[in-house]
Design a protein around this motif. Structure first.
Motif, PDB file in Angstrom:
ATOM      1  N   ASP A 162       0.788  -1.229   0.000  1.00  0.00           N
ATOM      2  CA  ASP A 162       0.000   0.000   0.000  1.00  0.00           C
ATOM      3  C   ASP A 162       0.823   1.283   0.000  1.00  0.00           C
ATOM      4  OD1 ASP A 162      -2.377  -1.451   0.026  1.00  0.00           O
ATOM      5  OD2 ASP A 162      -2.189  -1.768   2.185  1.00  0.00           O
ATOM      6  N   ARG A 163       2.128   1.175   0.188  1.00  0.00           N
ATOM      7  CA  ARG A 163       2.928   2.400   0.248  1.00  0.00           C
ATOM      8  C   ARG A 163       3.047   3.048  -1.127  1.00  0.00           C
ATOM      9  NH1 ARG A 163       7.551  -0.597   3.750  1.00  0.00           N
ATOM     10  NH2 ARG A 163       7.027  -2.154   2.189  1.00  0.00           N
ATOM     11  N   VAL A 164       2.962   4.368  -1.154  1.00  0.00           N
ATOM     12  CA  VAL A 164       3.106   5.104  -2.420  1.00  0.00           C
ATOM     13  C   VAL A 164       4.134   6.211  -2.212  1.00  0.00           C
ATOM     14  CG1 VAL A 164       1.937   6.495  -4.177  1.00  0.00           C
ATOM     15  CG2 VAL A 164       0.681   4.691  -2.990  1.00  0.00           C
ATOM     16  N   PHE A 165       5.053   6.366  -3.165  1.00  0.00           N
ATOM     17  CA  PHE A 165       6.066   7.417  -3.052  1.00  0.00           C
ATOM     18  C   PHE A 165       5.950   8.364  -4.243  1.00  0.00           C
ATOM     19  CE2 PHE A 165       7.444   3.858  -0.586  1.00  0.00           C
ATOM     20  CZ  PHE A 165       8.051   4.421   0.529  1.00  0.00           C
ATOM     21  N   ALA A 166       5.540   9.577  -3.978  1.00  0.00           N
ATOM     22  CA  ALA A 166       5.384  10.563  -5.050  1.00  0.00           C
ATOM     23  C   ALA A 166       6.719  11.269  -5.266  1.00  0.00           C
ATOM     24  CB  ALA A 166       4.317  11.573  -4.659  1.00  0.00           C
ATOM     25  N   PRO A 167       7.024  11.647  -6.523  1.00  0.00           N
ATOM     26  CA  PRO A 167       8.263  12.400  -6.749  1.00  0.00           C
ATOM     27  C   PRO A 167       8.197  13.755  -6.037  1.00  0.00           C
ATOM     28  CG  PRO A 167       6.944  12.231  -8.787  1.00  0.00           C
ATOM     29  CD  PRO A 167       6.248  11.413  -7.748  1.00  0.00           C
ATOM     30  N   SER A 168       9.349  14.263  -5.632  1.00  0.00           N
ATOM     31  CA  SER A 168       9.353  15.567  -4.971  1.00  0.00           C
ATOM     32  C   SER A 168       9.017  16.652  -5.994  1.00  0.00           C
ATOM     33  CB  SER A 168      10.730  15.844  -4.369  1.00  0.00           C
ATOM     34  OG  SER A 168      11.642  16.117  -5.407  1.00  0.00           O
ATOM     35  N   ALA A 169       8.574  17.807  -5.493  1.00  0.00           N
ATOM     36  CA  ALA A 169       8.213  18.915  -6.382  1.00  0.00           C
ATOM     37  C   ALA A 169       9.408  19.317  -7.242  1.00  0.00           C
ATOM     38  CB  ALA A 169       7.723  20.106  -5.558  1.00  0.00           C
ATOM     39  N   ALA A 170      10.609  19.273  -6.657  1.00  0.00           N
ATOM     40  CA  ALA A 170      11.804  19.685  -7.400  1.00  0.00           C
ATOM     41  C   ALA A 170      12.085  18.717  -8.543  1.00  0.00           C
ATOM     42  CB  ALA A 170      13.008  19.755  -6.452  1.00  0.00           C
ATOM     43  N   VAL A 171      11.967  17.427  -8.259  1.00  0.00           N
ATOM     44  CA  VAL A 171      12.206  16.427  -9.308  1.00  0.00           C
ATOM     45  C   VAL A 171      11.180  16.606 -10.431  1.00  0.00           C
ATOM     46  CG1 VAL A 171      12.084  13.950  -9.841  1.00  0.00           C
ATOM     47  CG2 VAL A 171      13.349  14.719  -7.823  1.00  0.00           C
ATOM     48  N   SER A 172       9.938  16.761 -10.065  1.00  0.00           N
ATOM     49  CA  SER A 172       8.881  16.915 -11.077  1.00  0.00           C
ATOM     50  C   SER A 172       9.098  18.155 -11.939  1.00  0.00           C
ATOM     51  CB  SER A 172       7.506  17.007 -10.411  1.00  0.00           C
ATOM     52  OG  SER A 172       7.179  15.769  -9.838  1.00  0.00           O
ATOM     53  N   ALA A 173       9.477  19.260 -11.284  1.00  0.00           N
ATOM     54  CA  ALA A 173       9.628  20.521 -12.017  1.00  0.00           C
ATOM     55  C   ALA A 173      10.707  20.407 -13.094  1.00  0.00           C
ATOM     56  CB  ALA A 173       9.954  21.652 -11.049  1.00  0.00           C
ATOM     57  N   ALA A 174      11.798  19.680 -12.772  1.00  0.00           N
ATOM     58  CA  ALA A 174      12.913  19.599 -13.718  1.00  0.00           C
ATOM     59  C   ALA A 174      12.698  18.556 -14.812  1.00  0.00           C
ATOM     60  CB  ALA A 174      14.201  19.271 -12.947  1.00  0.00           C
ATOM     61  N   ALA A 175      11.737  17.669 -14.614  1.00  0.00           N
ATOM     62  CA  ALA A 175      11.628  16.491 -15.473  1.00  0.00           C
ATOM     63  C   ALA A 175      11.031  16.796 -16.844  1.00  0.00           C
ATOM     64  CB  ALA A 175      10.773  15.436 -14.771  1.00  0.00           C
ATOM     65  N   HIS A 176      11.249  15.872 -17.800  1.00  0.00           N
ATOM     66  CA  HIS A 176      10.628  15.991 -19.122  1.00  0.00           C
ATOM     67  C   HIS A 176       9.109  15.932 -19.011  1.00  0.00           C
ATOM     68  CE1 HIS A 176      14.305  15.820 -21.408  1.00  0.00           C
ATOM     69  NE2 HIS A 176      14.667  14.680 -20.858  1.00  0.00           N
ATOM     70  N   VAL A 177       8.612  15.063 -18.142  1.00  0.00           N
ATOM     71  CA  VAL A 177       7.165  14.956 -17.936  1.00  0.00           C
ATOM     72  C   VAL A 177       6.910  15.276 -16.461  1.00  0.00           C
ATOM     73  CG1 VAL A 177       5.136  13.469 -18.158  1.00  0.00           C
ATOM     74  CG2 VAL A 177       7.085  13.142 -19.701  1.00  0.00           C
ATOM     75  N   HIS A 178       6.090  16.319 -16.218  1.00  0.00           N
ATOM     76  CA  HIS A 178       6.009  16.894 -14.870  1.00  0.00           C
ATOM     77  C   HIS A 178       4.986  16.264 -13.938  1.00  0.00           C
ATOM     78  CE1 HIS A 178       8.496  20.023 -16.437  1.00  0.00           C
ATOM     79  NE2 HIS A 178       7.562  20.477 -17.239  1.00  0.00           N
ATOM     80  N   SER A 179       3.987  15.584 -14.488  1.00  0.00           N
ATOM     81  CA  SER A 179       2.927  15.121 -13.595  1.00  0.00           C
ATOM     82  C   SER A 179       2.253  13.886 -14.152  1.00  0.00           C
ATOM     83  CB  SER A 179       1.866  16.217 -13.441  1.00  0.00           C
ATOM     84  OG  SER A 179       1.200  16.383 -14.691  1.00  0.00           O
ATOM     85  N   LEU A 180       1.500  13.222 -13.293  1.00  0.00           N
ATOM     86  CA  LEU A 180       0.777  12.028 -13.717  1.00  0.00           C
ATOM     87  C   LEU A 180      -0.234  12.378 -14.811  1.00  0.00           C
ATOM     88  CD1 LEU A 180       0.511   9.001 -13.164  1.00  0.00           C
ATOM     89  CD2 LEU A 180      -1.203   9.523 -11.421  1.00  0.00           C
ATOM     90  N   ASP A 181      -0.868  13.537 -14.681  1.00  0.00           N
ATOM     91  CA  ASP A 181      -1.832  13.939 -15.710  1.00  0.00           C
ATOM     92  C   ASP A 181      -1.139  14.166 -17.055  1.00  0.00           C
ATOM     93  OD1 ASP A 181      -3.974  13.705 -14.086  1.00  0.00           O
ATOM     94  OD2 ASP A 181      -4.076  15.837 -13.543  1.00  0.00           O
ATOM     95  N   ALA A 182       0.040  14.767 -16.995  1.00  0.00           N
ATOM     96  CA  ALA A 182       0.779  14.999 -18.243  1.00  0.00           C
ATOM     97  C   ALA A 182       1.163  13.660 -18.872  1.00  0.00           C
ATOM     98  CB  ALA A 182       2.034  15.831 -17.967  1.00  0.00           C
ATOM     99  N   TYR A 183       1.599  12.713 -18.031  1.00  0.00           N
ATOM    100  CA  TYR A 183       1.909  11.369 -18.548  1.00  0.00           C
ATOM    101  C   TYR A 183       0.668  10.773 -19.207  1.00  0.00           C
ATOM    102  CZ  TYR A 183       1.514   6.336 -18.425  1.00  0.00           C
ATOM    103  OH  TYR A 183       1.199   5.050 -18.765  1.00  0.00           O
ATOM    104  N   LYS A 184      -0.464  10.857 -18.503  1.00  0.00           N
ATOM    105  CA  LYS A 184      -1.690  10.231 -19.026  1.00  0.00           C
ATOM    106  C   LYS A 184      -2.103  10.832 -20.369  1.00  0.00           C
ATOM    107  CE  LYS A 184      -3.801   8.629 -14.735  1.00  0.00           C
ATOM    108  NZ  LYS A 184      -4.618   9.065 -13.580  1.00  0.00           N
ATOM    109  N   ALA A 185      -1.979  12.132 -20.480  1.00  0.00           N
ATOM    110  CA  ALA A 185      -2.367  12.789 -21.730  1.00  0.00           C
ATOM    111  C   ALA A 185      -1.451  12.339 -22.875  1.00  0.00           C
ATOM    112  CB  ALA A 185      -2.310  14.306 -21.560  1.00  0.00           C
ATOM    113  N   LEU A 186      -0.143  12.317 -22.581  1.00  0.00           N
ATOM    114  CA  LEU A 186       0.807  11.896 -23.614  1.00  0.00           C
ATOM    115  C   LEU A 186       0.610  10.434 -23.992  1.00  0.00           C
ATOM    116  CD1 LEU A 186       4.223  13.529 -22.650  1.00  0.00           C
ATOM    117  CD2 LEU A 186       3.213  13.483 -24.947  1.00  0.00           C
ATOM    118  N   HIS A 187       0.353   9.614 -22.984  1.00  0.00           N
ATOM    119  CA  HIS A 187       0.159   8.189 -23.255  1.00  0.00           C
ATOM    120  C   HIS A 187      -1.086   7.987 -24.117  1.00  0.00           C
ATOM    121  CE1 HIS A 187      -0.972   3.941 -22.522  1.00  0.00           C
ATOM    122  NE2 HIS A 187       0.319   3.781 -22.700  1.00  0.00           N
TER     123      HIS A 187
END
Ligand code: WTA
Length: 668
Positions: free
Chosen positions: A17-42
């Motif tokens: 049941d454990r979930v680990f979300a990326p930190s805000a800093a990691v997300s901001a720098a990444a090519h894909v910033h959020s789960l929603d952005a991933y879902k849209a691209l996918h």
């Protein structure tokens, strides 16, 4: 934890049941910033594969464009139809031409640690271009040409990367054989590929010992007789004594001497063969998995970029600890990483030589930012103790990855805490030799992770849990892992065996309307959040230390010994390897069943296949449990090997006394 679900006979007992979300800093720098952005691209990549992949492919160099992105005539796919490109050009020359020739392409470290520390060689893109070109010209001088298949059996030295890239440069395909395989394994693969040239080393370093690579090649050539290759090219590495056959053997150094540093890249058709890589299946004969040029290039480039979140000019230093002898080394040391212009570390040795902290020492000295390894290694590190990573500064690390087998949540948590300092996202990448690149994996800045889950499908991947009729199963129902649409790096076939290609991957999951799905051979479930959890192989393939072995291969090796009449091989739980190998053997009459024989048989399997295939447990028995129709009941043997009291169904067992005998005889 715990709760069990079952469908299609596949059981799943893991609940995490454990979930680990990326930190805000990691997300901001990444090519894909959020789960929603991933879902849209996918969603877009699935709805419009031509548009999606066409755009990505344009980030790379092509001599001439494709007329069509995808042609799908199941089960055959063609990608970037009619396009012409060269993968070596995209790995090396493209960087040089853009003014990055002096930047590090490969950072290599040798295993031996002398007084002055380990030997390190840093090769720039320009160095690679020169080295590859000279060697490519050397190969040409021996008559190697476009369309040939060159066998590569080397240790982890920079010349290995140069060798495969030189093949790609001139349009020859390569077949890399892992340096741990035996002479017999080399001979089988050379014949299957009709290979006329082998590139090897005198030896390679492994835990302070020399693996006699050239000697193994000589032995393979002897076995092959008339079918032996015409050329053997030898890199001098360990300076160990070797045999020499004049007119057949050439030193790498001498072959390159006087060769021009210029060798034009051959424009290759997108569907020209790039390489063959042998992998285990359910029969005794390994399959030569074929990958072609354009689709593989585009897919490994994009997965490298997205899964590891690689960006040039940000000081990234990427290290994948796999051997180039496996698909992971092909795709994620060389072909996917170099086009992203991030230095790739190549390490020659073992994780515990000279000490159990060697990997962490390498990470600290080279300031590695991205680290990709196997669960079996992580379990070994856990066992060796926390003090080893703690001795070193691991603060350069940004992203961690795993591949090869399911990672148990305990090992995942240790990796996260001890190596990642609780700040590095972990990408658990599910894929196969056949898929060419990552298929199900988190993206570091976008997808929250759950320990033990490889999470969500990559762009363009339509993965599902299905029945044999292709019906999708519900949340948490265990079933077959299938891919419903073609993806650019998918295998194009098995060398010389069309029927096996169709039968193995495309015949088993069919919808009533005739639509076929790619069968991965893994059982899995998908949870209510759409996350995938791999449960392991559903066929007679076992995954030992993240390396695939067919149980049939080990069985054939055992029965090829004069003392063994019949053998059945199954996987069993193993603390470090994940899965160990258990062998049940019936012996010829008059043969004494004792530990000396166990030793002999282990050595014999080592000679036939390689050390990784040596059984961890050998049991001798008068008979094997069989059904009335003569099929060996492996399920029962698996229970016995794993120490489970056989509660399973034994109604089809022909001779009930067999089980008693097998259980009693439990001295491994
Ligand atoms: C297993 C290695 C769970 C799986 C790249 C697959 C995994 C086989 C994972 C392919 C993972 C690989 N989680 N299982 N992240 N990655 N596997 O061809 O059973 O050597 O079918 O390719 O390894 O092994 P192969």
């Amino acid at each position: 934890m715990s709760e069990s679900t079952s469908t299609s006979g596949i059981q799943s007992v893991l609940q995490e049941d454990r979930v680990f979300a990326p930190s805000a800093a990691v997300s901001a720098a990444a090519h894909v910033h959020s789960l929603d952005a991933y879902k849209a691209l996918h969603a877009r990549s699935i709805a419009d594969p031509d548009g999606f992949w066409g755009e990505i492919a344009k980030e790379l160099h092509w001599y001439s464009p494709w007329s069509k992105v995808l042609e799908w005539d199941q089960p055959d796919a063609k990608w970037f139809v009619g396009g012409k490109t060269n993968l070596c050009y995209n790995c090396v020359d493209r960087q040089v031409d853009a003014g990055h020739g002096d930047e590090p392409a490969i950072i290599w470290e040798g295993e031996p640690v002398g007084g002055g520390g380990a030997e390190v060689r840093t090769l720039s893109y320009a160095d690679m271009q020169r080295g590859i070109s000279r060697f490519a010209n050397g190969m040409k001088s021996l008559g190697v040409k476009k369309g040939d298949i060159v066998t590569v059996y080397m240790g982890m030295v920079p010349e290995l990367a140069m060798a495969v890239l030189a093949c790609a440069r001139i349009g020859a395909a390569h077949s890399v054989i892992f340096g741990g395989f035996s002479a017999q394994a080399i001979a089988d693969r050379v014949v299957d590929a009709s290979s006329q040239t082998i590139i090897t080393c005198d030896g390679s370093w492994r835990r302070g010992n020399i693996v006699p690579l050239k000697e193994n090649v000589d032995e393979a050539c002897k076995m092959l007789g008339e079918k032996a290759p015409a050329n053997v090219i030898v890199v001098k590495r360990c300076e160990n004594e070797i045999g020499w056959t004049a007119g057949r053997d050439y030193w790498w150094g001498e072959l390159c001497e006087g060769q021009s540093e210029e060798c034009a890249c051959e424009p290759m058709d997108s569907e020209d063969l790039l390489f063959v890589l042998y992998t285990s299946g359910t029969t005794g004969k390994p399959k030569g998995i074929m990958h072609t040029t354009g689709g593989y290039m585009v897919y490994t480039y994009l997965t490298s970029k997205m899964t590891f979140d690689l960006r040039p000019d940000e000081g990234h230093v990427y290290w994948c600890t796999a051997d180039v002898g496996w698909v992971t080394g092909h795709s994620y040391i060389i072909y996917g990483i170099m086009p992203n212009r991030v230095p790739t570390v190549m390490f020659e040795g073992a994780p515990n030589h000279p000490g159990p902290d060697r990997f962490w020492d390498v990470v600290a000295r080279h300031k590695v930012t991205h680290f990709y390894t196997a669960p079996t290694a992580i379990r070994a590190f856990m066992k060796w103790g926390d003090e080893h990573p703690q001795k070193h500064d691991l603060s350069s690390l940004q992203v961690l990855g795993t591949v090869g087998e399911p990672i148990n949540p305990e090992a995942w948590m240790w990796y996260h805490r001890m190596i990642g300092g609780e700040r590095c996202p972990i990408v658990d990448t599910w894929w196969q030799t056949e898929t060419g690149g990552h298929m199900i994996t988190p993206l570091p800045g976008a997808v929250p992770t759950k320990p033990g889950s490889c999470t969500v499908p990559f762009f363009g991947v339509d993965a599902a849990i299905v029945t044999e009729q292709g019906e999708e199963l519900g949340a948490d129902e265990g079933g077959l892992l299938a891919i419903r649409k073609p993806w650019p790096a998918m295998l194009r076939g098995i060398l010389g065996d069309r029927d096996r290609f169709v039968a193995t991957y495309w015949d088993d999951i069919k919808k009533p309307d005739g639509t076929r799905f790619y069968k991965a051979g893994d059982g899995a479930r998908r949870d209510k959040d759409g996350y995938f959890w791999i449960m392991g192989r559903v066929d007679d393939v076992i995954n030992v230390s993240g390396h695939r072995l067919g149980t049939m291969e080990v069985e054939s090796a055992l029965v090829s010994h004069e003392t063994v009449v019949e053998a059945a091989v199954v996987g069993m739980p193993h603390e470090i390897k994940g899965t160990g190998i258990a062998a049940f053997c019936t012996l010829a009459s008059g043969v004494t069943a004792d530990d000396a024989l166990r030793k002999t048989l282990r050595a014999h399997v080592g000679n036939e296949i390689g050390a990784i295939a040596k059984p961890d447990l050998i049991r001798f028995t008068d008979v094997l449990p069989k059904t009335r129709s003569g099929k060996i009941m492996r399920r029962l043997l698996r229970d016995i090997a794993s120490g489970k009291e056989g509660s399973g169904d034994t109604t089809t067992l022909e001779d009930k006394g067999v089980l008693e005998q097998l259980r009693k005889n439990d001295k491994g």
